[in-house]
Design a protein around this motif. Sequence first.
Motif, PDB file in Angstrom:
ATOM      1  N   ALA A  41      -5.045  26.238  27.071  1.00 35.87           N
ATOM      2  CA  ALA A  41      -5.376  26.700  25.720  1.00 35.87           C
ATOM      3  C   ALA A  41      -6.490  27.729  25.827  1.00 35.87           C
ATOM      4  O   ALA A  41      -7.501  27.491  26.497  1.00 35.87           O
ATOM      5  CB  ALA A  41      -5.824  25.528  24.849  1.00 35.87           C
ATOM      6  N   GLY A  45      -4.264  31.782  22.348  1.00 38.43           N
ATOM      7  CA  GLY A  45      -2.994  31.067  22.288  1.00 38.43           C
ATOM      8  C   GLY A  45      -2.841  30.041  23.393  1.00 38.43           C
ATOM      9  O   GLY A  45      -3.819  29.627  24.018  1.00 38.43           O
ATOM     10  N   LEU A  46      -1.594  29.666  23.630  1.00 38.46           N
ATOM     11  CA  LEU A  46      -1.264  28.589  24.557  1.00 38.46           C
ATOM     12  C   LEU A  46      -0.359  29.112  25.668  1.00 38.46           C
ATOM     13  O   LEU A  46       0.678  29.728  25.398  1.00 38.46           O
ATOM     14  CB  LEU A  46      -0.561  27.463  23.788  1.00 38.46           C
ATOM     15  N   TRP A  57      -1.318  31.304  18.702  1.00 40.28           N
ATOM     16  CA  TRP A  57      -1.463  30.122  17.831  1.00 40.28           C
ATOM     17  C   TRP A  57      -0.640  30.275  16.563  1.00 40.28           C
ATOM     18  O   TRP A  57      -0.059  29.309  16.067  1.00 40.28           O
ATOM     19  CB  TRP A  57      -2.936  29.887  17.480  1.00 40.28           C
ATOM     20  N   VAL A 107      -5.415  22.282  20.783  1.00 41.64           N
ATOM     21  CA  VAL A 107      -4.125  22.749  20.267  1.00 41.64           C
ATOM     22  C   VAL A 107      -4.031  22.467  18.771  1.00 41.64           C
ATOM     23  O   VAL A 107      -3.702  23.345  17.975  1.00 41.64           O
ATOM     24  CB  VAL A 107      -2.945  22.123  21.043  1.00 41.64           C
ATOM     25  N   ARG A 110      -6.571  24.696  16.748  1.00 41.62           N
ATOM     26  CA  ARG A 110      -6.237  26.130  16.727  1.00 41.62           C
ATOM     27  C   ARG A 110      -4.983  26.408  15.898  1.00 41.62           C
ATOM     28  O   ARG A 110      -4.931  27.394  15.169  1.00 41.62           O
ATOM     29  CB  ARG A 110      -6.075  26.662  18.143  1.00 41.62           C
ATOM     30  N   VAL A 111      -3.962  25.570  16.029  1.00 41.73           N
ATOM     31  CA  VAL A 111      -2.748  25.772  15.226  1.00 41.73           C
ATOM     32  C   VAL A 111      -3.086  25.585  13.747  1.00 41.73           C
ATOM     33  O   VAL A 111      -2.716  26.405  12.902  1.00 41.73           O
ATOM     34  CB  VAL A 111      -1.607  24.826  15.664  1.00 41.73           C
ATOM     35  N   SER A 114      -5.028  28.436  12.222  1.00 40.60           N
ATOM     36  CA  SER A 114      -4.284  29.693  12.040  1.00 40.60           C
ATOM     37  C   SER A 114      -3.563  29.756  10.690  1.00 40.60           C
ATOM     38  O   SER A 114      -3.196  30.830  10.226  1.00 40.60           O
ATOM     39  CB  SER A 114      -3.269  29.889  13.177  1.00 40.60           C
TER      40      SER A 114
END
Length: 178
Positions: A41, A45-46, A57, A107, A110-111, A114
């Motif tokens: 991460a 992004g991932l 994200w 994760v 951050r998701v 967004s």
Amino acid sequence: MGLFSRKPKLPPADRPPLAADERVLAWAAAGNGEGDGVVVATNLGLWLPGRGHRIGWHSILKAVWSGRELTVTPAEPVVERDGYAVVADGPAETYLLLDPGELPHQVRARVTRSVAYTQHHPVPGGAGRVAARRVAGVDGLTWTVRLDPGTPADDEALLVEIDALVSAARAATAPADA
């Protein structure tokens, strides 16, 4: 590990090709049944094993942590429209994380961060979710409509309806002084 112990740094061999302004936030060794790898991460992004690029994200539709496995469902573009994209669920990818550390938290955070706007609507032939997402490192919002499974993306009545839904959502979220 003690209370103040930290996970070791990501080994250079496992480090993805980061952009100049990209930094690692968390990582975990992973397996997906097709070999091992590392899930990384970053602020942008991932990075998933076996991919040569990061998933922003804003392009992750779902991320689910079971306590042992991380399942990521990326957006798959279906149709580009004027000022937004119609997307559907891409293939979900699941990774077993034996020592997840902060990765699942990063994760999720951050998701979630967004997402600036989201609203689910019935549309001709099914339903869809209008969403405005923040893209890391970019000003403004990116608009998408995620169609529910089985909703036809090539139906003209549907496209006219989602054009109107996106326009209304943009108007409702526009700053008053714009």
